[in-house]
Design a protein around this motif. Sequence first.
Motif, PDB file in Angstrom:
ATOM      1  N   ARG A 311       0.928  -1.170   0.009  1.00 59.20           N
ATOM      2  CA  ARG A 311       0.102   0.168  -0.089  1.00 59.20           C
ATOM      3  C   ARG A 311       0.965   1.323   0.038  1.00 59.20           C
ATOM      4  N   PRO A 331      -1.215   3.147   8.937  1.00 58.83           N
ATOM      5  CA  PRO A 331      -2.620   3.091   8.295  1.00 58.83           C
ATOM      6  C   PRO A 331      -2.934   4.308   7.912  1.00 58.83           C
ATOM      7  N   THR A 333      -3.068   6.232   4.467  1.00 66.07           N
ATOM      8  CA  THR A 333      -2.823   5.672   3.118  1.00 66.07           C
ATOM      9  C   THR A 333      -3.429   6.770   2.179  1.00 66.07           C
ATOM     10  N   ARG A 338      -9.568   3.273  -4.348  1.00 67.09           N
ATOM     11  CA  ARG A 338     -10.357   4.051  -3.254  1.00 67.09           C
ATOM     12  C   ARG A 338     -10.954   5.291  -3.720  1.00 67.09           C
ATOM     13  N   LYS A 347      -6.791   8.490   3.746  1.00 70.24           N
ATOM     14  CA  LYS A 347      -7.564   8.175   4.739  1.00 70.24           C
ATOM     15  C   LYS A 347      -6.663   7.432   5.699  1.00 70.24           C
ATOM     16  N   TYR A 348      -7.094   7.566   7.102  1.00 70.13           N
ATOM     17  CA  TYR A 348      -6.564   6.950   8.058  1.00 70.13           C
ATOM     18  C   TYR A 348      -7.445   5.707   8.609  1.00 70.13           C
ATOM     19  N   ASP A 349      -6.994   4.754   8.484  1.00 69.92           N
ATOM     20  CA  ASP A 349      -7.853   3.600   8.866  1.00 69.92           C
ATOM     21  C   ASP A 349      -7.514   3.166  10.265  1.00 69.92           C
ATOM     22  N   LYS A 350      -8.219   3.240  11.037  1.00 68.12           N
ATOM     23  CA  LYS A 350      -8.009   2.764  12.415  1.00 68.12           C
ATOM     24  C   LYS A 350      -8.055   1.184  12.735  1.00 68.12           C
ATOM     25  N   GLU A 351      -8.581   0.785  11.676  1.00 69.96           N
ATOM     26  CA  GLU A 351      -8.676  -0.791  12.061  1.00 69.96           C
ATOM     27  C   GLU A 351      -7.396  -1.463  11.185  1.00 69.96           C
ATOM     28  N   GLY A 352      -6.845  -0.782  10.483  1.00 69.45           N
ATOM     29  CA  GLY A 352      -5.488  -1.138   9.492  1.00 69.45           C
ATOM     30  C   GLY A 352      -4.285  -1.531  10.326  1.00 69.45           C
ATOM     31  N   THR A 400      -5.095   9.179  15.963  1.00 69.33           N
ATOM     32  CA  THR A 400      -5.718   9.373  14.925  1.00 69.33           C
ATOM     33  C   THR A 400      -4.874  10.494  13.943  1.00 69.33           C
ATOM     34  N   ASP A 407     -13.913  13.533   7.011  1.00 70.32           N
ATOM     35  CA  ASP A 407     -14.745  13.507   5.877  1.00 70.32           C
ATOM     36  C   ASP A 407     -15.488  14.389   5.119  1.00 70.32           C
TER      37      ASP A 407
END
Length: 599
Positions: A311, A331, A333, A338, A347-352, A400, A407
């Motif tokens: 990524r 994370p 990315t 996308r 985007k920051y993916d907090k689950e990544g 974060t 968004d």
Amino acid sequence: MVVASSYAFQVSCSLHRPSLSPKYDAHSGAPLSCSLDFKTLILKALQRNPVFHIVERTVKEASLRLLDGFVDLAFEFVDQPLLPSQSNFAPVEEIGTAEQVTDALTGTIPDDFTEGVYIRNGPNPLFGGLKLTNSIFGKSSHTWIEGEGMLHALHVFKDSINGRWNISYNNRHVYTDTFKLEMKTRKPLFLPAIEGDSAAVLSAYLLNWLRFGLVDKYLSNTNVFEHSGKVYSVSENHIPQEIDPLTLETKGNWDINGSWNRPFTSHPKKAPDTGELVVMGIHPKKPHFELGVVSADGKRLLHKVDLKLKRCCLCHEIGITKKYNVIMDFPLTIDLNRLITGGPLIKYDKEGYAQIGVMPRYGDSESVQWFKVEPSCTFHIVNCYERGDEVVVLACRASTSIIPGPDFGLNKFVWFSKGFKQIERSEGESFFSRVYEWRLDMITGEVTERNLTGTEYSMDFPTINEKFIGIENEFGYTQVVDSNASSISGMAKYGALAKLNFKDRKLELSNQHGGFVEVEYHKFPDNTFCSGAAFVAKSGGLAEDDGWIISYVHDENTDTSQVYIVDAKKFSEEPVAKISLPRRVPYGFHGTFVPVYSR
């Protein structure tokens, strides 16, 4: 036109050797193939004809005029308004030539202060400020990190005859290729292509590419660094620009003699012992992450490797130790797919997942040892070094990302204001930033990680004595966020400086809540904030903190700007010197001090 083209093609093939003659379609009689070599020969023959060049140029110019006309009709540029509390984020006019400020000195510049130039970079948008666009595709807007780079410089030199200090101030835009293009046309040309409705961002991306061969303009607004006696301005969406530190004139792009043709980190690192420069560049298309090593004289790229990341992480800074390079794959990315499917570009993916890579200086992708760590957002590294079998990474870490913002469609002010508020029990969605430590065991693969500062103050934009980059350091310095002022304005404001003592921290404490380091603060007066803090090492100094912290400071009560010089050994005391400046200096990003021993 079709007939003529077919005829030329048939002629070109018929003139070729019989053994390589083309095959023809049984029904149409059209040629199916032709030697690539002969097609190249015909193309070269056409290119020798001046009519070919006239037609080619005319078609290209007509196409560009049509595209420009479409943009002018379909897109409306609108200024993004600033609140009164955001007034010092507004751009200023360029001076271009230095102005004397020697008589504006309060206090005393020490006799052993290093002669040189203190340069800070930051965004200074053209044409009145950051823009947003309205169009048939929706809205897109510049983010707060955009805006053309402007350098602010304080020159501090001693008179060779009477030994008195001569001080002058100057500011000047970085004259990138795209800056010169927009200045020539006297209007914004590049459509905002980072934040907004997906269709608007995608159309901006495409139209910028078709019109200029670039998806966005070159910013060069983030940092200033020195290598091999030369000074460069940089932002990671393009290669650096060489700058004359005395005049701030832009000398041109630095591509390491044609060997580096991709984005370039805002924080390259000079390797201890060798003086080589370790660099990296990210890109949304593969290769996502390439790392390079530049020779100590700045003339050769000694090593370049694709790390084959899956990524494109928005990695802002690379770390180094004596032997290793340190890669932060977190994370946050950049993803074109996308964007195409209706999501945000950044985007920051907090689950990544999050991982830190450690590789030998001249290693390849197979040599990287990856360590899984807790997901978070880290832009700035304090330092990295080796301790026994471990690689220690010190950085500023938040839960974060402040980039790119909320968004699209959400209230930016509300989102930023909430994120800056003081945290008490849980960091949650805050971008409250704390100094953090990862200890990476190169033998066992185990990771120990913990906070080194508490929740009293958020801090970022670290700096250290550059002689200790890559080796174990005792001290680090950061800018301290004024959470209240930042929450009110919805923009980060730094109301103090911090000095962190890493030497006495308890290494045996492995939980993330223990072992906070000793912190000393230098607090500014109310409504006074800094940017671009840098360490100035004392010439011949023996201790790591032999030197000063220098920073641009703005008093919002009087709307005046100064430069503070703070003794690093007497950190909490009053600045040893304050230099009042003839112009307002907007808040910006990173600064550096460049010693200049001969002029």
